[in-house]
Design an enzyme around this catalytic site. Structure first.
Site, short mmCIF file in Angstrom:
data_model
loop_
_atom_site.label_atom_id
_atom_site.label_comp_id
_atom_site.label_asym_id
_atom_site.label_seq_id
_atom_site.Cartn_x
_atom_site.Cartn_y
_atom_site.Cartn_z
N LYS A 22 -11.88 -2.19 -2.25
CA LYS A 22 -11.63 -3.62 -1.96
C LYS A 22 -11.92 -3.91 -0.50
O LYS A 22 -12.66 -4.84 -0.17
CB LYS A 22 -10.18 -3.97 -2.28
CG LYS A 22 -9.76 -5.35 -1.75
CD LYS A 22 -8.34 -5.70 -2.11
CE LYS A 22 -7.30 -5.33 -1.10
NZ LYS A 22 -7.33 -6.12 0.15
N ASN A 23 -11.34 -3.12 0.39
CA ASN A 23 -11.43 -3.45 1.81
C ASN A 23 -12.81 -3.20 2.41
O ASN A 23 -13.12 -3.72 3.47
CB ASN A 23 -10.37 -2.68 2.61
CG ASN A 23 -8.99 -3.26 2.38
OD1 ASN A 23 -8.84 -4.30 1.75
ND2 ASN A 23 -7.96 -2.58 2.89
N CYS A 116 1.57 -15.12 5.43
CA CYS A 116 1.27 -13.93 4.65
C CYS A 116 2.55 -13.21 4.24
O CYS A 116 3.61 -13.43 4.79
CB CYS A 116 0.36 -13.02 5.43
SG CYS A 116 -0.24 -11.70 4.41
N ARG A 121 0.45 -11.56 10.89
CA ARG A 121 -1.00 -11.35 10.84
C ARG A 121 -1.79 -12.41 11.61
O ARG A 121 -2.55 -13.20 11.03
CB ARG A 121 -1.48 -11.27 9.39
CG ARG A 121 -0.74 -10.20 8.64
CD ARG A 121 -1.30 -9.97 7.28
NE ARG A 121 -2.41 -9.05 7.27
CZ ARG A 121 -2.95 -8.56 6.17
NH1 ARG A 121 -2.47 -8.91 5.01
NH2 ARG A 121 -3.95 -7.72 6.23
N PRO A 122 -1.64 -12.42 12.93
CA PRO A 122 -2.40 -13.37 13.74
C PRO A 122 -3.89 -13.02 13.78
O PRO A 122 -4.29 -11.94 13.33
CB PRO A 122 -1.78 -13.21 15.13
CG PRO A 122 -1.18 -11.85 15.14
CD PRO A 122 -0.81 -11.52 13.73
N ASP A 304 -1.20 0.79 4.03
CA ASP A 304 -1.34 0.34 2.64
C ASP A 304 -0.76 1.33 1.64
O ASP A 304 -0.58 1.00 0.47
CB ASP A 304 -2.82 0.07 2.32
CG ASP A 304 -3.32 -1.19 3.01
OD1 ASP A 304 -2.51 -1.94 3.56
OD2 ASP A 304 -4.55 -1.41 3.02
N ARG A 396 -4.96 -8.89 -7.30
CA ARG A 396 -5.81 -9.12 -6.12
C ARG A 396 -6.62 -7.87 -5.76
O ARG A 396 -7.73 -7.98 -5.26
CB ARG A 396 -4.92 -9.46 -4.90
CG ARG A 396 -4.57 -10.90 -4.72
CD ARG A 396 -3.91 -11.09 -3.37
NE ARG A 396 -4.63 -10.32 -2.38
CZ ARG A 396 -4.09 -9.77 -1.28
NH1 ARG A 396 -2.80 -9.92 -1.05
NH2 ARG A 396 -4.82 -9.11 -0.43
C1 UD1 Z 1 -6.88 -4.48 7.16
C2 UD1 Z 1 -6.79 -4.25 5.67
C3 UD1 Z 1 -5.33 -4.09 5.23
C4 UD1 Z 1 -4.64 -3.01 6.07
C5 UD1 Z 1 -4.84 -3.25 7.56
C6 UD1 Z 1 -4.32 -2.13 8.43
C7 UD1 Z 1 -8.71 -5.46 4.84
C8 UD1 Z 1 -9.22 -6.59 4.05
N1 UD1 Z 1 -7.38 -5.37 4.99
O1 UD1 Z 1 -6.22 -5.72 7.42
O2 UD1 Z 1 -5.32 -3.75 3.85
O3 UD1 Z 1 -3.27 -3.04 5.78
O4 UD1 Z 1 -6.25 -3.40 7.85
O5 UD1 Z 1 -4.87 -0.93 8.08
O6 UD1 Z 1 -9.46 -4.61 5.29
N2 UD1 Z 1 -3.28 -8.04 14.68
C9 UD1 Z 1 -3.04 -8.90 15.73
N3 UD1 Z 1 -4.00 -9.82 16.04
C10 UD1 Z 1 -5.18 -9.91 15.36
C11 UD1 Z 1 -5.41 -9.02 14.30
C12 UD1 Z 1 -4.44 -8.09 13.97
O7 UD1 Z 1 -1.99 -8.85 16.34
O8 UD1 Z 1 -6.02 -10.77 15.71
C13 UD1 Z 1 -2.25 -7.05 14.31
C14 UD1 Z 1 -1.70 -7.31 12.90
O9 UD1 Z 1 -0.66 -8.25 12.92
C15 UD1 Z 1 -1.22 -5.93 12.51
C16 UD1 Z 1 -2.22 -5.00 13.19
O10 UD1 Z 1 -2.85 -5.77 14.22
O11 UD1 Z 1 0.05 -5.69 13.02
C17 UD1 Z 1 -3.26 -4.43 12.26
O12 UD1 Z 1 -4.00 -5.48 11.67
P1 UD1 Z 1 -5.53 -5.33 11.28
O13 UD1 Z 1 -6.01 -3.96 11.55
O14 UD1 Z 1 -6.28 -6.47 11.88
O15 UD1 Z 1 -5.46 -5.55 9.73
P2 UD1 Z 1 -6.39 -6.44 8.82
O16 UD1 Z 1 -7.81 -6.32 9.27
O17 UD1 Z 1 -5.80 -7.79 8.67
#
Ligand code: UD1
Length: 418
Positions: A22-23, A116, A121-122, A304, A396
């Site tokens: 999926k990811n 979310c 998740r910013p 995950d 999903r």
């Molecule tokens: C992706 C995966 C999700 C997995 C996560 C962490 C996909 C579609 N989803 O989510 O299944 O749980 O990686 O392995 O690939 N953060 C910020 N600011 C940002 C972005 C992220 O503070 O702009 C923080 C998030 O709140 C979180 C951390 O960084 O605490 C990790 O998030 P991130 O690696 O971005 O996860 P996703 O890409 O959303």
């Protein structure tokens, strides 16, 4: 909302083929915008999240043709760069379209992703990376517009190795002028899959899988065919299900190198694994031993897998300590497990799981994708019947979930809301 009804007492036993990731699929589907032509993808999971990605592509003007797990996406007719608000709200990952649209048009408009289930998740890191590439960002009451004349390659140092921000920065930089270097980038295998697809299209990217990624901008990309990597979280889910039920499982079409920390932790619980490159066999003991887990960015233990592994430990011998370092709200499922008889206490980032001898069937609600799968798993060992509501979360991300479980010997029924 649809439901699963699970009758406890059956072991997970047999063979299962793992679906495409999926990811990995989500950013790759978004990347199809960049070649302004045809992208043929194989091994794409038929799940709600990929379906949502196609809906967005179609709204933008793409033609999507699907046959089983093969998808042909023709983006030559795309003429829009605004992501529809209702779809943006339904799926946070739709933010991954922003990098691709900026890469193609130098502009994109979208609304802030909706609230979310597992934390705030910013997207500040995504926006910061775009700004580094010379993109102007205007925020107006929840709507965001990104615009620039020309994307110029730059150095982007991420404050945190965010998976989504790394992928979005890559997508935005592929067609830029000059070289982009992303440091402190996320190292997840899904990013390697994105790099491989884009390089096959004609991009010049290296370093995915390490914390420095270099993208030499190219002028144009070409049509491509690509096979999506196996889903490492589905792999881990089935292993944990066999572990918790005392079963024996054989997984086909996996990439075992992607789930090394999960394999190590399962061995610590007493499971016996035979690990090959694309196949894993596992025999679970009668009762698992407690183990401690802390989630970390890749190559650490994946967040995950946290809910799924912690659920397997609810009936282990001893007390397990779980530390969730990625998402602050990822323990909601534990409240439902407690209703089934689990002994779990939460203190900030830490969950203390005291192994019990029995869980009891109950009516529980899925609160997020992986937490939902964890509740189904608890139902497999619980005494009596468990009803898991809100299974739209599970749909999903897991392809043919109940069908695969039935084949593995689990007594599970799907009750549709309609
Ligand atoms: C992706 C995966 C999700 C997995 C996560 C962490 C996909 C579609 N989803 O989510 O299944 O749980 O990686 O392995 O690939 N953060 C910020 N600011 C940002 C972005 C992220 O503070 O702009 C923080 C998030 O709140 C979180 C951390 O960084 O605490 C990790 O998030 P991130 O690696 O971005 O996860 P996703 O890409 O959303």
């Amino acid at each position: 909302m649809s439901e699963y009804i699970i009758k406890g007492g059956k072991k997970v036993e047999g063979e299962v083929t793992i679906s495409g990731s999926k990811n990995a699929s989500l950013p790759i589907i978004a990347a199809s915008i960049l070649n302004q032509g045809k992208t043929t993808l194989y091994n794409v999971p038929n799940i709600h999240d990929t379906q949502m990605m196609y809906e967005i592509l179609k709204k933008l003007g793409a033609v999507v043709t699907k046959k089983k797990n093969k998808v042909i996406i023709d983006t030559s007719g795309i003429a829009k760069y605004d992501i529809p608000e209702e779809l943006m709200r339904q799926m946070r990952s739709s933010v991954i379209f922003v990098g691709a649209l900026i890469g193609r048009y130098g502009k994109a408009t979208f609304s802030y992703p909706g609230g979310c289930d597992i934390g705030t998740r910013p997207i500040d890191l995504h926006l910061k990376a775009f700004e580094k590439l010379g993109i102007n960002i205007n925020k107006n009451y929840g709507n965001i517009s990104c615009i620039c004349d020309k994307i110029i390659g730059e150095k982007i140092d991420l404050d945190f190795p965010s998976v989504g921000a790394t992928e979005n920065a890559i997508l935005a930089a592929v067609l830029a002028t000059g070289k982009t270097i992303i440091t402190n980038s996320a190292r997840e295998p899904e990013i390697i899959d994105l790099q491989n697809l884009l390089n096959k299209m004609g991009a010049k990217i290296k370093g995915a899988g390490t914390d420095v990624i270099e993208i030499e901008g190219v002028k144009k990309l070409k049509d491509v065919s690509y096979n999506i990597m196996p889903d490492r979280i589905e792999t881990g889910t089935f292993l944990c299900m066999a572990a918790m039920t005392g079963g024996e499982i054989q997984l086909k079409e996996v990439n075992s190198s992607h789930i090394t920390p999960v394999i190590h932790k399962l061995e610590e619980t007493g499971c016996q694994l035979e690990v090959h490159k694309n196949e894993i066999k596992m025999q679970a003991p009668k009762r698992l031993k407690a183990v401690d887990i802390k989630t970390m960015p890749y190559p650490g233990f994946p967040t995950d897998m946290q809910s799924i592994f912690a659920t397997a430990l609810t009936m282990a011998k001893g007390t397990s300590l779980i530390v969730e370092n990625l998402f602050e709200n990822r323990y909601k499922y534990t409240q439902e497990l407690i209703r089934m008889g689990a002994k779990i206490t939460i203190e900030g980032k830490t969950a203390v799981v005291k192994g019990v001898r029995k869980l009891y069937g109950a009516n529980v609600k899925a609160t997020d994708l992986r937490g939902g799968a964890a509740l189904v798993m608890a139902g497999m060992v619980a005494k009596g019947e468990t009803k898991v509501e809100n299974i739209e979360y599970i749909l999903r991300g897991y392809e043919r979930f109940d069908e695969k479980l039935k084949k593995l010997g689990i007594d599970i029924r799907y009750l549709s809301a309609n």
